[in-house]
Write a protein that holds these residues in place. Structure first.
Motif, short mmCIF file in Angstrom:
data_model
loop_
_atom_site.label_atom_id
_atom_site.label_comp_id
_atom_site.label_asym_id
_atom_site.label_seq_id
_atom_site.Cartn_x
_atom_site.Cartn_y
_atom_site.Cartn_z
N HIS A 45 0.85 -1.20 0.00
CA HIS A 45 0.00 0.00 0.00
C HIS A 45 0.88 1.24 0.00
N HIS A 46 0.30 2.37 -0.44
CA HIS A 46 1.10 3.59 -0.42
C HIS A 46 0.96 4.28 0.94
N HIS A 47 1.98 5.05 1.29
CA HIS A 47 1.98 5.77 2.57
C HIS A 47 2.61 7.14 2.41
N PRO A 48 1.86 8.21 2.68
CA PRO A 48 2.49 9.54 2.75
C PRO A 48 3.18 9.69 4.11
N GLY B 134 -0.69 2.02 14.08
CA GLY B 134 0.70 1.61 14.25
C GLY B 134 1.75 2.37 13.48
N LEU B 135 1.41 2.98 12.34
CA LEU B 135 2.45 3.61 11.50
C LEU B 135 2.82 4.99 12.02
N MET B 136 3.42 4.98 13.21
CA MET B 136 3.70 6.23 13.90
C MET B 136 4.88 6.01 14.82
N HIS C 16 5.46 9.85 10.90
CA HIS C 16 4.29 8.97 10.78
C HIS C 16 3.66 9.03 9.40
N CYS C 17 2.82 8.04 9.15
CA CYS C 17 2.03 8.06 7.92
C CYS C 17 0.87 9.02 8.12
N HIS C 18 0.53 9.80 7.07
CA HIS C 18 -0.56 10.76 7.20
C HIS C 18 -1.91 10.19 6.77
N VAL C 19 -1.95 8.91 6.38
CA VAL C 19 -3.26 8.25 6.29
C VAL C 19 -3.63 8.04 7.75
N ILE C 20 -4.62 8.78 8.21
CA ILE C 20 -4.86 8.88 9.65
C ILE C 20 -5.11 7.50 10.27
N GLU C 21 -5.82 6.64 9.57
CA GLU C 21 -6.05 5.31 10.14
C GLU C 21 -4.77 4.48 10.21
N HIS C 22 -3.84 4.71 9.30
CA HIS C 22 -2.56 3.98 9.37
C HIS C 22 -1.79 4.43 10.61
N MET C 23 -1.80 5.76 10.81
CA MET C 23 -1.12 6.30 11.98
C MET C 23 -1.74 5.74 13.26
#
Ligand code: C2O
Ligand code: CU
Ligand code: CU
Length: 462
Positions: free
Chosen positions: A392-395, A454-456, A444-451
């Motif tokens: 998946h992509h992640h900003p 865990g992506l933080m 962190h990732c700025h896809v808020i649900e990813h953050m």
């Protein structure tokens, strides 16, 4: 003397009309320690018409959507008195500003959460000019999802010959009657994130935005959505990229289609046709067929303009150049905890679907902070080797610093400055910066649900 300029700025910036009076009254009442700020900003619940079929309960800055545009001057102090009128705690983060750590607005990491009914004075200098934004950094799925996002424009110390147009992009998870759909669906959080159902530009669905014929526009696109990537394009109309994520690029580049992930910005230069009534559609290029997000329409200019020729570059911001030969390299791997079943989550967003260097940090609000992902020495240059090992992509966004994107294994890179890099699936990229801003900075990732799942993480500079 300064005061006069500040009042003008406030009035022009759509800010509560009572502010200038308040500022004046306070200053004259107490000459010695006169308290004065450029903006009063509240977060509060409100209603707004977003969906066609009915009003929605939103969370709004100053009770409105779109939020007030905050305008600041490069190198000058900006003071914002923030009042929390929500029924839960929050903090406000100034995305992209190379700010003092104590003003960065991250709960527990840089300041205590601001309880309901309380206020906090944010005061900082914006060293860079450009298109930035502001948003809470708590309960973000809901606080951002329901409307707490706004543009922060830092003007160059020398005015640029462009007519500003702000295009704030945000999708909403609404039914047609204006009530909310679940803001997050675990099986989506586990993938690209939960997409909105109602797309808005400046709070309106597919608006037609009037622009002065013959003028040179600076289209400031801000992706303030929680999830969506906009592949921005004006198709055959000759627009040029002049800044990416707030940072000007050295020479304007033709805008073909520019992928702009959640949290990212794009400034495009465009000369309007001289004729009145010309419509110029703007697209999100999805697949082979674009989706129109809004259109510009030329109207008679209010003031006579001179013939505009060419797209001038914007002045480059004073970002220190990393010393690449002396830089230390650190590696960051973004992983998918793909073995976890999202069906266990039962509507909760507190699962760990994502990892940075084998660690997930999703409980943002608790008092016991995890260890930093890395500790950097103040003043030293660093290269971060990023590897998106997920499908998946992640900003990926770093607070407090602006970095240079050096290279990628997926595309040719002309090095550019940014605060957020959109990593495609399986992409490897190198970024570099001088660790010149001390403090604890979110990464962190700025896809808020990813953050949230865990992506933080954060890095420490000391
Ligand atoms: Cu828009 Cu932690 O950031
Ligand atoms: Cu940020
Ligand atoms: Cu992500």
């Amino acid at each position: 003397m300064k005061r006069r300029t500040l009042i003008k700025t406030a009035a022009a910036g759509l800010i509560g009309a009572n502010l200038p009076t308040l500022t004046l009254a306070m200053s004259s009442a107490n000459k010695a320690g006169s308290e004065h700020y450029d903006y009063i900003l509240t977060a509060e619940s409100a209603t707004a018409r977003i969906a066609s079929g009915g009003d929605s309960d939103i969370l709004g800055f100053n009770g409105q959507f779109p939020a007030p545009v905050i305008r600041a001057k490069q190198g000058k102090l900006l003071r914002i008195k923030f009042i929390n009128k929500l029924d839960e705690a929050t903090t406000i983060h100034w995305h992209g500003i190379r700010i003092l750590n104590s003003m960065d607005g991250v709960p527990n990491l840089t300041q205590p959460p601001i309880p309901p009914g309380d206020s906090f004075l944010y005061e900082f200098i914006c060293p860079d000019a450009g298109t930035f934004w502001y948003h809470p950094h708590m309960n973000s799925v809901e606080q951002l999802g329901k409307g707490l996002v706004g543009a922060l424009i830092v003007e160059e110390d020398t005015p640029q010959d462009y007519h500003d147009v702000i295009l704030g992009l945000k999708d909403w998870r609404l039914k047609n009657d204006g009530s909310y759909l679940p803001l997050s669906i675990p099986r989506e959080a586990f993938r690209d994130g939960t997409l909105g159902t109602v797309a808005t530009v400046n709070g309106m669905q597919k608006p037609t935005i009037e622009v002065p014929a013959g003028e040179r526009l600076r289209l400031r696109f801000l992706n303030m959505d929680n999830t969506r990537v906009f592949n921005l394009s004006m198709r055959s109309n000759a627009a040029y990229i002049i800044a990416i994520d707030g940072s000007p690029i050295a020479a304007p580049l033709p805008l073909d289609a520019h992928p702009t992930g959640a949290g990212m910005r794009l400034d495009a230069g465009f000369i309007c046709p001289d004729e009145i009534g010309v419509e110029i559609p703007i697209f999100d290029m999805k697949g082979r067929f674009g989706v129109e997000i809004c259109r510009l329409k030329t109207v008679a200019p209010k003031t006579k303009t001179t013939k505009k020729v060419g797209i001038p570059a914007l002045p480059i911001n004073p970002i220190p150049a990393p010393n690449l030969s002396a830089a230390e390299s650190l590696s960051f791997v973004f992983e998918w905890a793909g073995a976890l079943s999202p069906s266990d989550a039962k509507g909760q967003v507190d699962h760990s679907f994502w990892l940075i260097n084998r660690r997930a940090w999703s409980d943002h609000s608790h008092q016991h902070l995890p260890e930093p992902l890395a500790t950097l020495s103040l003043g030293k240059s660093y290269i971060f080797e990023l590897h998106n090992a997920t499908p998946h992509h992640h900003p990926i966004h770093l607070h407090g610093l602006i970095f240079t994107v050096l290279e990628s294994d997926k595309k040719d890179i002309t090095p550019f400055h940014t605060d957020t890099i959109l990593l495609e699936k399986n992409e490897r990229a190198k970024i570099a910066f001088v660790a010149d801003n001390p403090g604890k900075w979110m990464f962190h990732c700025h896809v808020i649900e990813h953050m949230k799942t865990g992506l933080m993480g954060y890095i420490t500079i000391a």
